[in-house]
Structures are given as structure tokens and as C-alpha cells.
Design a protein around this motif. Structure first.
Motif, mmCIF file in Angstrom:
data_model
loop_
_atom_site.group_PDB
_atom_site.id
_atom_site.type_symbol
_atom_site.label_atom_id
_atom_site.label_comp_id
_atom_site.label_asym_id
_atom_site.label_seq_id
_atom_site.Cartn_x
_atom_site.Cartn_y
_atom_site.Cartn_z
ATOM 1 N N PRO A 225 -6.943 -1.595 -2.603
ATOM 2 C CA PRO A 225 -6.983 -0.134 -2.760
ATOM 3 C C PRO A 225 -6.280 0.350 -4.022
ATOM 4 O O PRO A 225 -6.759 1.287 -4.671
ATOM 5 C CB PRO A 225 -6.266 0.370 -1.494
ATOM 6 N N VAL A 226 -5.159 -0.271 -4.376
ATOM 7 C CA VAL A 226 -4.432 0.140 -5.578
ATOM 8 C C VAL A 226 -5.255 -0.138 -6.826
ATOM 9 O O VAL A 226 -5.346 0.695 -7.740
ATOM 10 C CB VAL A 226 -3.066 -0.566 -5.649
ATOM 11 N N LEU A 227 -5.878 -1.324 -6.891
ATOM 12 C CA LEU A 227 -6.712 -1.656 -8.049
ATOM 13 C C LEU A 227 -7.907 -0.710 -8.147
ATOM 14 O O LEU A 227 -8.274 -0.278 -9.248
ATOM 15 C CB LEU A 227 -7.186 -3.101 -7.954
ATOM 16 N N PHE A 228 -8.509 -0.386 -7.009
ATOM 17 C CA PHE A 228 -9.623 0.558 -7.008
ATOM 18 C C PHE A 228 -9.164 1.920 -7.505
ATOM 19 O O PHE A 228 -9.831 2.562 -8.332
ATOM 20 C CB PHE A 228 -10.196 0.662 -5.593
ATOM 21 N N TRP B 69 -7.183 12.591 -6.034
ATOM 22 C CA TRP B 69 -7.411 12.783 -4.603
ATOM 23 C C TRP B 69 -8.683 12.089 -4.136
ATOM 24 O O TRP B 69 -8.707 11.455 -3.077
ATOM 25 C CB TRP B 69 -7.466 14.280 -4.282
ATOM 26 N N VAL B 70 -9.745 12.196 -4.925
ATOM 27 C CA VAL B 70 -10.988 11.513 -4.562
ATOM 28 C C VAL B 70 -10.781 10.006 -4.542
ATOM 29 O O VAL B 70 -11.237 9.303 -3.624
ATOM 30 C CB VAL B 70 -12.116 11.895 -5.536
ATOM 31 N N ALA B 71 -10.078 9.490 -5.552
ATOM 32 C CA ALA B 71 -9.805 8.051 -5.605
ATOM 33 C C ALA B 71 -8.957 7.611 -4.421
ATOM 34 O O ALA B 71 -9.169 6.527 -3.852
ATOM 35 C CB ALA B 71 -9.108 7.703 -6.917
ATOM 36 N N ALA B 72 -7.984 8.438 -4.021
ATOM 37 C CA ALA B 72 -7.128 8.098 -2.881
ATOM 38 C C ALA B 72 -7.951 8.034 -1.595
ATOM 39 O O ALA B 72 -7.759 7.137 -0.760
ATOM 40 C CB ALA B 72 -6.008 9.120 -2.743
ATOM 41 N N LEU B 73 -8.869 8.982 -1.416
ATOM 42 C CA LEU B 73 -9.722 8.977 -0.221
ATOM 43 C C LEU B 73 -10.587 7.723 -0.176
ATOM 44 O O LEU B 73 -10.668 7.047 0.861
ATOM 45 C CB LEU B 73 -10.600 10.227 -0.208
ATOM 46 N N LEU B 74 -11.225 7.397 -1.280
ATOM 47 C CA LEU B 74 -12.093 6.220 -1.307
ATOM 48 C C LEU B 74 -11.295 4.934 -1.133
ATOM 49 O O LEU B 74 -11.746 3.995 -0.468
ATOM 50 C CB LEU B 74 -12.880 6.188 -2.618
ATOM 51 N N ALA B 75 -10.097 4.881 -1.708
ATOM 52 C CA ALA B 75 -9.262 3.689 -1.554
ATOM 53 C C ALA B 75 -8.813 3.516 -0.106
ATOM 54 O O ALA B 75 -8.666 2.387 0.380
ATOM 55 C CB ALA B 75 -8.049 3.767 -2.480
ATOM 56 N N ALA B 76 -8.606 4.636 0.601
ATOM 57 C CA ALA B 76 -8.123 4.564 1.985
ATOM 58 C C ALA B 76 -9.154 3.990 2.938
ATOM 59 O O ALA B 76 -8.789 3.457 3.996
ATOM 60 C CB ALA B 76 -7.701 5.959 2.464
ATOM 61 N N PRO C 174 2.218 4.620 0.439
ATOM 62 C CA PRO C 174 3.235 4.460 -0.601
ATOM 63 C C PRO C 174 2.739 3.716 -1.849
ATOM 64 O O PRO C 174 3.070 4.126 -2.969
ATOM 65 C CB PRO C 174 4.343 3.680 0.121
ATOM 66 N N PRO C 175 1.928 2.631 -1.707
ATOM 67 C CA PRO C 175 1.408 1.997 -2.933
ATOM 68 C C PRO C 175 0.567 2.946 -3.789
ATOM 69 O O PRO C 175 0.656 2.918 -5.021
ATOM 70 C CB PRO C 175 0.556 0.834 -2.396
ATOM 71 N N LEU C 176 -0.245 3.805 -3.159
ATOM 72 C CA LEU C 176 -1.038 4.743 -3.939
ATOM 73 C C LEU C 176 -0.162 5.799 -4.600
ATOM 74 O O LEU C 176 -0.453 6.240 -5.724
ATOM 75 C CB LEU C 176 -2.079 5.428 -3.055
ATOM 76 N N MET C 177 0.912 6.199 -3.936
ATOM 77 C CA MET C 177 1.823 7.160 -4.544
ATOM 78 C C MET C 177 2.497 6.563 -5.783
ATOM 79 O O MET C 177 2.702 7.257 -6.787
ATOM 80 C CB MET C 177 2.864 7.618 -3.523
ATOM 81 N N LEU C 178 2.828 5.280 -5.716
ATOM 82 C CA LEU C 178 3.381 4.614 -6.910
ATOM 83 C C LEU C 178 2.318 4.466 -7.996
ATOM 84 O O LEU C 178 2.594 4.677 -9.187
ATOM 85 C CB LEU C 178 3.933 3.236 -6.522
ATOM 86 N N LEU D 59 -20.806 2.367 8.614
ATOM 87 C CA LEU D 59 -20.824 3.617 9.368
ATOM 88 C C LEU D 59 -19.461 4.288 9.350
ATOM 89 O O LEU D 59 -19.362 5.514 9.257
ATOM 90 C CB LEU D 59 -21.272 3.349 10.804
ATOM 91 N N SER D 60 -18.396 3.480 9.424
ATOM 92 C CA SER D 60 -17.040 4.042 9.380
ATOM 93 C C SER D 60 -16.814 4.814 8.099
ATOM 94 O O SER D 60 -16.298 5.944 8.115
ATOM 95 C CB SER D 60 -16.006 2.922 9.495
ATOM 96 N N GLY D 61 -17.184 4.206 6.973
ATOM 97 C CA GLY D 61 -17.010 4.889 5.701
ATOM 98 C C GLY D 61 -17.807 6.177 5.614
ATOM 99 O O GLY D 61 -17.317 7.205 5.125
ATOM 100 N N LEU D 62 -19.044 6.135 6.116
ATOM 101 C CA LEU D 62 -19.889 7.322 6.076
ATOM 102 C C LEU D 62 -19.329 8.442 6.947
ATOM 103 O O LEU D 62 -19.503 9.625 6.639
ATOM 104 C CB LEU D 62 -21.307 6.970 6.536
ATOM 105 N N LEU D 63 -18.661 8.085 8.043
ATOM 106 C CA LEU D 63 -18.083 9.098 8.923
ATOM 107 C C LEU D 63 -16.772 9.646 8.384
ATOM 108 O O LEU D 63 -16.491 10.841 8.491
ATOM 109 C CB LEU D 63 -17.859 8.514 10.321
ATOM 110 N N VAL D 64 -15.956 8.768 7.791
ATOM 111 C CA VAL D 64 -14.628 9.195 7.332
ATOM 112 C C VAL D 64 -14.750 10.193 6.187
ATOM 113 O O VAL D 64 -14.008 11.184 6.139
ATOM 114 C CB VAL D 64 -13.789 7.979 6.904
ATOM 115 N N ILE D 65 -15.663 9.951 5.261
ATOM 116 C CA ILE D 65 -15.729 10.789 4.060
ATOM 117 C C ILE D 65 -15.938 12.266 4.402
ATOM 118 O O ILE D 65 -15.155 13.122 3.958
ATOM 119 C CB ILE D 65 -16.810 10.266 3.098
ATOM 120 N N PRO D 66 -16.967 12.649 5.189
ATOM 121 C CA PRO D 66 -17.099 14.086 5.493
ATOM 122 C C PRO D 66 -15.969 14.626 6.360
ATOM 123 O O PRO D 66 -15.577 15.790 6.210
ATOM 124 C CB PRO D 66 -18.451 14.167 6.221
#
Length: 219
Positions: free
Chosen positions: A28-31, A59-66, A110-114, A164-171
Motif C-alpha cells: 500500500p505504501v509503494l502504491f 486522499w484518493v491514493a489513500a483510499l485505493l491503497a487501503a 500510520p505507514p500512509l501518514m508517514l 467485489l470487495s473493492g467495487l463495494l468499498v469504493i462507493p
């Protein structure tokens, strides 16, 4: 009970942070950093534009990384029968899901915040904007973790569950994204408050919704 919670948290953190072939917390951090590095090439060397839009990109990158580790959050443990073993030991599905939410957040929040520190330099964000972004990530990433674990539990056992999880989480994560990115504009304090409120609601719902979903998948 505290010892059981500690053991669960230690196990979940080891699996999510190290991750084996899944890449663990590094992926996720590399992404996240890759998005921050590529965005300036997409919009060109326009420093004011980067400064105006860079916070939203973070923010968009954080959502996709999560959402990257969603396939490893619940389904493997159901397949291996671990939830059945925990139930026999008196550990409820709700408790396991609550610990899983905490472990998931610790593995990427925390890794994304750093990582936001070098990302802000790449995007030309000033110190005040970076402060708001970091505060927003602190308030919003727990909600993203709760949402991710809940959706992973709901889709466990379904064909194509990971996609399916990714498609549901994003909206479903759009309100947190709107409030978090909106805090960078006028009325930033209210945006941060709404981000935190949305996270608290998701954190309160996740153990019960996720636990019920796991019981249904086991049955």
C-alpha cells in the motif's frame, strides 16, 4: 480475555504487516507513493495546480491503497476454519472482527501518514495543507479500515469476492473521501469533524455487521 485479544492482535499484525506473497504493509505504501510520483507527470509542471489538487490526490491514493489487502482480511481464516476454533474457545466473531479492524488500520494507516510526508513534497503542498491532510488521514483511515474489514466479511466465500470487495468499498467510502478532501477547502475544521464522525459510525457498526457476516459464511 486481554491475553486472547493480545494474541489475536499480534497474529493479525504479523500477517498483515509482513504479508508474505501479498506484500504486507509495503505494497500500500509503494502504491500510495507511486500515485504521488506519477500525478505531477499527468498534469504537467504547474505548481499552483499541483498545490490545489495535491491534497485530494493523496486522499484518493489513500483510499485505493487501503483496499489492496481486502482479500487477506477475512476469507482465508474462514477457509481454514479458524473462526470455528475461536468460537470453541469462547472468542466471538464480533471480537475477532474488532481486533482485525485495529490490525488492518495499524498495518496501513500510520505507514500512509508517514508516506504522506514525501508525497506532499512531490505534490508541492505547504505546511498548513500537510497538517490538514495528516489530521484528516488520522481521522479517516480508521473508518476505511472498518469499512474494508466489514465488506471483506460480507463478500467472503463469494465467487470473485476480492474484486467485489473493492467495487463495494469504493462507493461506500465516498463520504469519508468527500469530507477528508473537503477539509482542505474553506471550513476545514468542519470537514475534519465530519470525517471523524463518519469513521466513528463505521467503527461502531463493523464488529456487529462483520461478525454476523462471518457467522452466515460459516453456516
Amino acid at each position: 480475555m486481554i491475553g486472547r485479544i493480545g494474541a489475536l492482535l499480534k497474529r493479525d499484525l504479523a500477517r498483515l504487516m509482513l504479508g508474505g506473497r501479498g506484500g504486507g504493509a509495503v505494497l500500500p505504501v509503494l502504491f500510495f507513493l507511486s500515485v504521488a510520483m506519477l500525478y505531477p507527470f499527468a498534469v504537467g509542471p504547474d505548481a499552483p495546480l499541483l498545490a490545489r489538487t495535491g491534497g485530494g490526490v493523496i486522499w484518493v491514493a489513500a483510499l485505493l491503497a487501503a483496499i489492496l489487502p481486502l482479500d487477506r482480511l477475512v476469507e482465508p481464516d474462514i477457509d481454514m476454519g479458524l473462526f470455528d476454533q475461536w468460537a470453541l474457545r469462547g472468542i466471538s466473531e464480533e471480537l475477532v472482527i474488532a481486533v482485525r479492524v485495529l490490525a488492518h488500520w495499524l498495518s496501513f494507516g500510520p505507514p500512509l501518514m508517514l508516506a504522506a510526508l514525501p508525497a506532499s513534497a512531490l505534490l508541492g503542498l505547504n505546511g498548513n495543507t500537510l497538517r490538514i491532510v495528516e489530521t484528516g488521514l488520522l481521522a479517516g483511515t480508521p473508518g476505511l479500515a472498518a469499512l474494508g474489514v466489514t465488506v471483506a466479511a460480507l463478500t467472503a466465500g463469494l465467487r470473485g469476492g476480492a474484486a467485489l470487495s473493492g467495487l463495494l468499498v469504493i462507493p461506500m467510502a465516498v463520504p469519508i473521501l468527500i469530507f477528508g478532501a473537503g477539509s482542505l477547502g474553506m471550513g476545514g475544521e468542519s470537514g475534519l469533524a465530519l470525517t471523524g464522525a463518519a469513521s466513528l459510525v463505521l467503527l461502531a457498526i463493523a464488529p456487529f455487521a462483520g461478525g454476523a457476516a462471518v457467522r452466515a459464511a460459516r453456516g
